[in-house]
Scaffold this motif. Structure first.
Motif, PDB file in Angstrom:
ATOM      1  N   ILE A   1       0.827  -1.212   0.000  1.00 52.92           N
ATOM      2  CA  ILE A   1       0.000   0.000   0.000  1.00 52.92           C
ATOM      3  C   ILE A   1       0.862   1.264   0.000  1.00 52.92           C
ATOM      4  O   ILE A   1       0.654   2.179  -0.804  1.00 52.92           O
ATOM      5  CB  ILE A   1      -0.956   0.009   1.208  1.00 52.92           C
ATOM      6  CG1 ILE A   1      -2.038  -1.060   1.035  1.00 52.92           C
ATOM      7  CG2 ILE A   1      -1.597   1.383   1.369  1.00 52.92           C
ATOM      8  CD1 ILE A   1      -2.978  -1.186   2.222  1.00 52.92           C
ATOM      9  N   LEU A   2       1.842   1.341   0.902  1.00 48.98           N
ATOM     10  CA  LEU A   2       2.692   2.531   1.000  1.00 48.98           C
ATOM     11  C   LEU A   2       3.485   2.785  -0.283  1.00 48.98           C
ATOM     12  O   LEU A   2       3.400   3.886  -0.844  1.00 48.98           O
ATOM     13  CB  LEU A   2       3.629   2.423   2.203  1.00 48.98           C
ATOM     14  CG  LEU A   2       4.687   3.523   2.304  1.00 48.98           C
ATOM     15  CD1 LEU A   2       4.025   4.886   2.443  1.00 48.98           C
ATOM     16  CD2 LEU A   2       5.641   3.252   3.465  1.00 48.98           C
ATOM     17  N   PRO A   3       4.270   1.815  -0.762  1.00 46.43           N
ATOM     18  CA  PRO A   3       5.056   2.100  -1.968  1.00 46.43           C
ATOM     19  C   PRO A   3       4.218   2.382  -3.201  1.00 46.43           C
ATOM     20  O   PRO A   3       4.563   3.251  -4.008  1.00 46.43           O
ATOM     21  CB  PRO A   3       5.907   0.833  -2.146  1.00 46.43           C
ATOM     22  CG  PRO A   3       5.194  -0.234  -1.396  1.00 46.43           C
ATOM     23  CD  PRO A   3       4.562   0.464  -0.237  1.00 46.43           C
ATOM     24  N   LEU A   4       3.094   1.678  -3.360  1.00 51.77           N
ATOM     25  CA  LEU A   4       2.238   1.941  -4.513  1.00 51.77           C
ATOM     26  C   LEU A   4       1.580   3.310  -4.406  1.00 51.77           C
ATOM     27  O   LEU A   4       1.355   3.981  -5.418  1.00 51.77           O
ATOM     28  CB  LEU A   4       1.174   0.849  -4.643  1.00 51.77           C
ATOM     29  CG  LEU A   4       1.673  -0.510  -5.137  1.00 51.77           C
ATOM     30  CD1 LEU A   4       0.545  -1.532  -5.144  1.00 51.77           C
ATOM     31  CD2 LEU A   4       2.286  -0.392  -6.525  1.00 51.77           C
ATOM     32  N   SER A   5       1.294   3.741  -3.174  1.00 51.94           N
ATOM     33  CA  SER A   5       0.725   5.068  -2.975  1.00 51.94           C
ATOM     34  C   SER A   5       1.743   6.147  -3.345  1.00 51.94           C
ATOM     35  O   SER A   5       1.402   7.156  -3.982  1.00 51.94           O
ATOM     36  CB  SER A   5       0.286   5.257  -1.524  1.00 51.94           C
ATOM     37  OG  SER A   5      -0.747   4.347  -1.190  1.00 51.94           O
ATOM     38  N   LEU A   6       2.999   5.941  -2.948  1.00 57.19           N
ATOM     39  CA  LEU A   6       4.055   6.889  -3.296  1.00 57.19           C
ATOM     40  C   LEU A   6       4.250   6.960  -4.805  1.00 57.19           C
ATOM     41  O   LEU A   6       4.374   8.047  -5.386  1.00 57.19           O
ATOM     42  CB  LEU A   6       5.367   6.477  -2.623  1.00 57.19           C
ATOM     43  CG  LEU A   6       5.437   6.643  -1.104  1.00 57.19           C
ATOM     44  CD1 LEU A   6       6.695   5.985  -0.557  1.00 57.19           C
ATOM     45  CD2 LEU A   6       5.407   8.120  -0.726  1.00 57.19           C
ATOM     46  N   LEU A   7       4.272   5.788  -5.431  1.00 64.29           N
ATOM     47  CA  LEU A   7       4.456   5.734  -6.878  1.00 64.29           C
ATOM     48  C   LEU A   7       3.293   6.400  -7.607  1.00 64.29           C
ATOM     49  O   LEU A   7       3.490   7.182  -8.551  1.00 64.29           O
ATOM     50  CB  LEU A   7       4.598   4.281  -7.327  1.00 64.29           C
ATOM     51  CG  LEU A   7       4.788   4.037  -8.833  1.00 64.29           C
ATOM     52  CD1 LEU A   7       6.028   4.757  -9.337  1.00 64.29           C
ATOM     53  CD2 LEU A   7       4.869   2.542  -9.114  1.00 64.29           C
ATOM     54  N   THR A   8       2.076   6.111  -7.157  1.00 64.67           N
ATOM     55  CA  THR A   8       0.883   6.705  -7.775  1.00 64.67           C
ATOM     56  C   THR A   8       0.881   8.222  -7.622  1.00 64.67           C
ATOM     57  O   THR A   8       0.598   8.953  -8.581  1.00 64.67           O
ATOM     58  CB  THR A   8      -0.391   6.130  -7.134  1.00 64.67           C
ATOM     59  OG1 THR A   8      -0.396   4.713  -7.269  1.00 64.67           O
ATOM     60  CG2 THR A   8      -1.630   6.697  -7.817  1.00 64.67           C
ATOM     61  N   THR A   9       1.211   8.679  -6.420  1.00 64.25           N
ATOM     62  CA  THR A   9       1.256  10.119  -6.186  1.00 64.25           C
ATOM     63  C   THR A   9       2.295  10.784  -7.084  1.00 64.25           C
ATOM     64  O   THR A   9       2.061  11.864  -7.640  1.00 64.25           O
ATOM     65  CB  THR A   9       1.587  10.418  -4.713  1.00 64.25           C
ATOM     66  OG1 THR A   9       0.618   9.783  -3.873  1.00 64.25           O
ATOM     67  CG2 THR A   9       1.581  11.915  -4.445  1.00 64.25           C
TER      68      THR A   9
END
Length: 241
Positions: free
Chosen positions: A37-45
């Motif tokens: 969740i955290l890394p994908l959120s960073l990447l998406t942002t």
């Protein structure tokens, strides 16, 4: 924009497939879905902010704080600080999650894969650096490597030493900040690099049971120190008597 959407879809698909494997084939205590969740959120942002007016405004503000002439090479060293942290912690005898050989193995695999993915994306996405030196700004390579190794430090010490565990992310965050102040990257490049580094390392640690080979499991006073520089990986061998 189309390439950005494709990259986002690829990473989300990778995370979801791994999560399904985790829950259906090999149920484990820590579900991989939560870990992505955290890394994908960073990447998406990072993808969503790329080339936006917000990030340009933020970059101008950051440059106003430090001045347009601000330059430092400190980020060339802080990106490897988490690696040094692992080495020093091992020498000091701090209890870790894995044997030193498994640490070195996971760290090396994480950094190599992070570098491969980062370079692949850089070559497919055309985005100029703030200083206009070239067009491979997205994502930040310094940041992705720093967060890959920082995530390894976290995985090793999250259950035994919280301060040490988060120190890797601290060095990584400093690296990302310096890339911004050095006028080499926008905030989206840094966020995406962080997401890639953390995601790759968490995947490597999650599936490390698939390559549990360790010829030094019974050996004492022996250690391998990983070395990574400009795309090349090496190891220093040491033995204390």
């Amino acid at each position: 924009m189309r390439k950005n959407c494709i990259l986002l879809l690829v990473f989300f698909t990778l995370g979801n497939l791994c999560a399904q494997t985790d829950s259906i084939v090999l149920p484990r205590k820590n579900k991989l879905l939560k870990r992505t969740i955290l890394p994908l959120s960073l990447l998406t942002t990072g993808i969503l902010l790329s080339d936006s007016g917000f990030e340009i405004s933020l970059h101008e503000t950051a440059q106003g704080w430090v001045g347009n002439d601000f330059r430092t090479h400190l980020d060339d060293y802080t990106r490897y600080a988490p690696v040094a942290t692992l080495v020093v912690a091992n020498v000091a005898g701090v209890k870790a999650q894995h044997h030193w050989f498994d640490q070195t193995k996971n760290l090396a695999v994480s950094m190599i894969l992070t570098d491969v993915f980062t370079r692949a994306i850089k070559n497919s996405v055309v985005k100029y650096r703030p200083d206009r030196s070239n067009d491979n700004a997205f994502p930040s390579g310094h940041t992705s490597i720093a967060f890959a190794s920082g995530a390894a430090v976290y995985e090793e010490y999250k259950d035994t030493n919280a301060y040490l565990a988060y120190s890797g992310f601290g060095f990584a965050a400093v690296t990302g900040g310096l890339r911004l102040f050095n006028n080499k990257h926008y905030i989206s490049d840094i966020l995406a690099g962080a997401g890639i580094g953390i995601l790759v390392t968490r995947l490597v640690y999650h599936f490390d049971y698939l390559f549990k080979w360790n010829p030094f499991i019974k050996s004492k006073n022996i250690s391998l120190i990983p070395r990574y520089s400009d795309g090349s990986v090496g190891l220093y061998f040491s033995k204390s008597f």
